[in-house]
Scaffold this active site. Structure first.
Site, PDB file in Angstrom:
ATOM      1  N   LYS A   1      13.052  -0.191   3.852  1.00 32.59           N
ATOM      2  CA  LYS A   1      11.778   0.505   3.677  1.00 32.59           C
ATOM      3  C   LYS A   1      10.813  -0.252   2.763  1.00 32.59           C
ATOM      4  O   LYS A   1      11.212  -0.852   1.779  1.00 32.59           O
ATOM      5  CB  LYS A   1      11.994   1.913   3.098  1.00 32.59           C
TER       6      LYS A   1
ATOM      7  N   HIS B   1     -11.112  12.662  16.678  1.00 33.85           N
ATOM      8  CA  HIS B   1      -9.991  13.577  16.980  1.00 33.85           C
ATOM      9  C   HIS B   1      -8.651  12.846  16.922  1.00 33.85           C
ATOM     10  O   HIS B   1      -7.703  13.237  17.595  1.00 33.85           O
ATOM     11  CB  HIS B   1     -10.163  14.237  18.348  1.00 33.85           C
TER      12      HIS B   1
ATOM     13  N   SER C   1      12.980   2.183  -0.910  1.00 35.35           N
ATOM     14  CA  SER C   1      13.771   3.401  -0.841  1.00 35.35           C
ATOM     15  C   SER C   1      15.082   3.208  -1.598  1.00 35.35           C
ATOM     16  O   SER C   1      15.654   2.114  -1.596  1.00 35.35           O
ATOM     17  CB  SER C   1      14.069   3.746   0.623  1.00 35.35           C
TER      18      SER C   1
ATOM     19  N   GLU D   1      -0.277   7.094  -1.064  1.00 37.62           N
ATOM     20  CA  GLU D   1       0.252   8.439  -0.869  1.00 37.62           C
ATOM     21  C   GLU D   1      -0.026   9.297  -2.101  1.00 37.62           C
ATOM     22  O   GLU D   1      -0.372  10.477  -1.991  1.00 37.62           O
ATOM     23  CB  GLU D   1       1.752   8.382  -0.585  1.00 37.62           C
TER      24      GLU D   1
END
Length: 533
Positions: free
Chosen positions: A355, A228, A349, A362
């Site tokens: 970043k 969970h 980025s 992804e």
């Protein structure tokens, strides 16, 4: 101008445009095939006096020829038609723009069919030899980027057959004896899917090797296990990584099963009813490496179960990779900080200089949607089709081609990512105490003392609540504090508390216990033939 036009007229229409042609229409080169004296003679017969790129039509001339209806030849199926199809219909119904991917399989199937026809006395050996050598020459031209694909010839089958006719003449017209494009495309497509499965499986195995190698580098490292998305129990990282290896092994099994079910030959089923000619379908099946001919000719030309099963297997692979990608994206975040991808598999980025993003995983997560969508396309395409062949089934190729290309890319980049991440052991160790991960092991301790599990569950629950009130861990409680909750606790309880002791106490087959995980690792090292460093 006249000499250029004459060269264009003399040159066969199936050769490629010059080197100035768009690379988009070219197929990567393979080693050149040697040309037999017969093919050299045939090439001279059809006007080939110089290398193809020296005399081929310019891109503009070829485009003009394709756009001019009057320059288009009669369809091979056009005997009963008085009018040619309109340009709109031509553009809408062509499939050569994508099904030329099947050229190797189409040529292979045609060679097997020609050999069978000759054996059965439906063509003589001389015609068979001309067909076989002509097909080999066409394959050479395609693989060297010298073949001119024509939209007015509709599809890969008609392009190759018409080119063969241009090359060798009348013998080529015997090749389509006792077959239809219906069974021909099915045969090509089954061969292509079989080849694709054989291509995908090594990529899966490569990812398995990458994950097992990653596990070997992190022996003994304990990480939180989650249910969970809440901390549940401590597990060895090796155990956690091997869970993905097991999933991938099932993926291989599904592809192997799919391959076995698709490996039956439709060739000879013709349009739908078979043929009255004395063909030998067992011979062609054997020559093409199929297990046997398909039993029912209607089923042979209309079945797309193998495609749906293949894309279903690919979709499950994509889901597994997406789950792996999701975990690594989370674990690379500042909130987790469990892994650090190397710069070589990260991006930055355009506006935020600090970043470092795990973009490949992804995209793995995102591209799973494409693969699932390809499956849904096939399911929707087939859901309302009656037997046998319907033109709708032309739409089955692009989703399959896309699914295979996408899955191969996802597997490849996932393995690359696995080879380029580091687990942050200190960060993980600091994070381990949170969540009372040893609570279930403490309940097992009480069960061993004779306490019913539901009662032990309640006792440990009250112990955790006490720890929460005291802002401490279970292992920090004194024996007196534990006995105030239950007199069953004894001094040996501390052998069960703490994540290290919790892991040591797992002993069931398949668990995260030290010995059990070591056995699992050994199994995969042997199976995947990995050399320990």
């Amino acid at each position: 101008m006249e000499s250029t036009a004459a060269a264009a007229r003399a040159f066969p229409p199936f050769f490629a445009e010059s080197a100035r042609s768009s690379s988009q229409s070219r197929i990567p080169s393979r080693p050149k095939l040697s040309r037999s004296p017969l093919l050299s003679s045939l090439s001279r017969k059809i006007g080939l006096r110089a290398p193809p790129t020296a005399v081929a039509m310019s891109g503009a001339a070829a485009a003009a020829a394709d756009e001019n209806p009057s320059s288009k030849e009669a369809k091979l199926w056009g005997g009963r038609f008085e009018e040619s199809v309109t340009e709109t219909v031509e553009r809408f119904t062509e499939s050569i723009s994508f099904d030329k991917e099947l050229y190797r399989q189409d040529i292979r199937g045609s060679k097997a069919h020609a050999s069978m026809l000759a054996k059965q006395g439906l063509m003589d050996d001389s015609d068979r030899d001309k067909i076989l050598e002509g097909l080999s020459e066409i394959e050479r031209l395609i693989e060297n980027g010298e073949f001119k694909w024509r939209a007015d010839r509709e599809d890969v089958h008609m392009n190759i057959e018409a080119a063969l006719t241009d090359m060798i003449g009348e013998p080529a017209k015997k090749l389509h004896t006792a077959r239809s494009r219906n069974d021909q495309v099915q045969t090509d497509f089954r061969l292509w899917c079989r080849d694709a499965i054989d291509r995908i499986i090594p990529y899966i195995a490569h990812l398995q090797v990458a994950l097992v190698t990653l596990a070997l580098k992190n022996e003994g490292l304990i990480v939180p296990g989650y249910t969970h998305m809440q901390r549940a129990q401590p597990v060895l990282l090796q155990h956690h990584l091997l869970a993905y290896v097991e999933q991938l092994e099932r993926d291989i099994g599904r592809l192997v099963d799919c391959r076995a079910r698709l490996n039956f030959c439709p060739l000879g089923a013709c349009a739908l009813a078979g043929t009255g000619l004395p063909i030998d379908r067992f011979m062609t099946a054997d020559k093409l490496g199929f297990s046997a001919p398909m039993r029912n000719s209607i089923d042979a030309v209309s079945d797309r179960d193998f495609v749906m099963e293949f894309l279903s297997a690919n979709s499950i692979i994509a889901v597994h990779l997406s789950r792996l990608g999701e975990e690594w994206v989370l674990w690379a975040s500042e909130e987790f900080g469990f892994i650090t991808p190397s710069d070589s598999v990260s991006t930055g980025s355009s506006i935020m200089p600090q970043k470092k993003n795990p973009d490949p995983m992804e995209l793995v997560r995102g591209k799973s949607a494409r693969v699932i969508g390809d499956l849904v396309t096939l399911l929707t395409l087939c859901k309302g089709l009656p037997p046998s062949y319907n033109r709708d089934l032309q739409e089955d190729k692009e989703p399959v081609f896309d699914s295979v290309k996408t899955i191969v890319g996802m597997l490849e980049v996932s393995a690359e990512f696995a080879h380029n991440i580091t687990y942050n052991k200190e960060r993980i160790y600091r994070a381990l105490p949170a969540g009372h991960l040893d609570a279930t092991t403490l309940a097992d301790y009480l069960v061993k003392k004779g306490v019913p599990f539901r009662t032990s569950h309640d006792i440990v629950g009250r112990s955790v609540a006490f720890c929460v009130s005291q802002n401490c861990q279970l292992k920090d409680l004194s024996l007196d504090e534990l006995r105030s909750i239950s007199p069953v606790f004894d001094k040996d309880v501390y052998e069960y508390l703490g994540v290290e002791n919790a892991v040591k106490n797992f002993c069931s087959y398949g668990s995260t216990g030290l010995e059990c995980v070591a056995s699992q690792v050994d199994y995969w090292v042997r199976k995947l033939n990995i050399e320990r460093i």
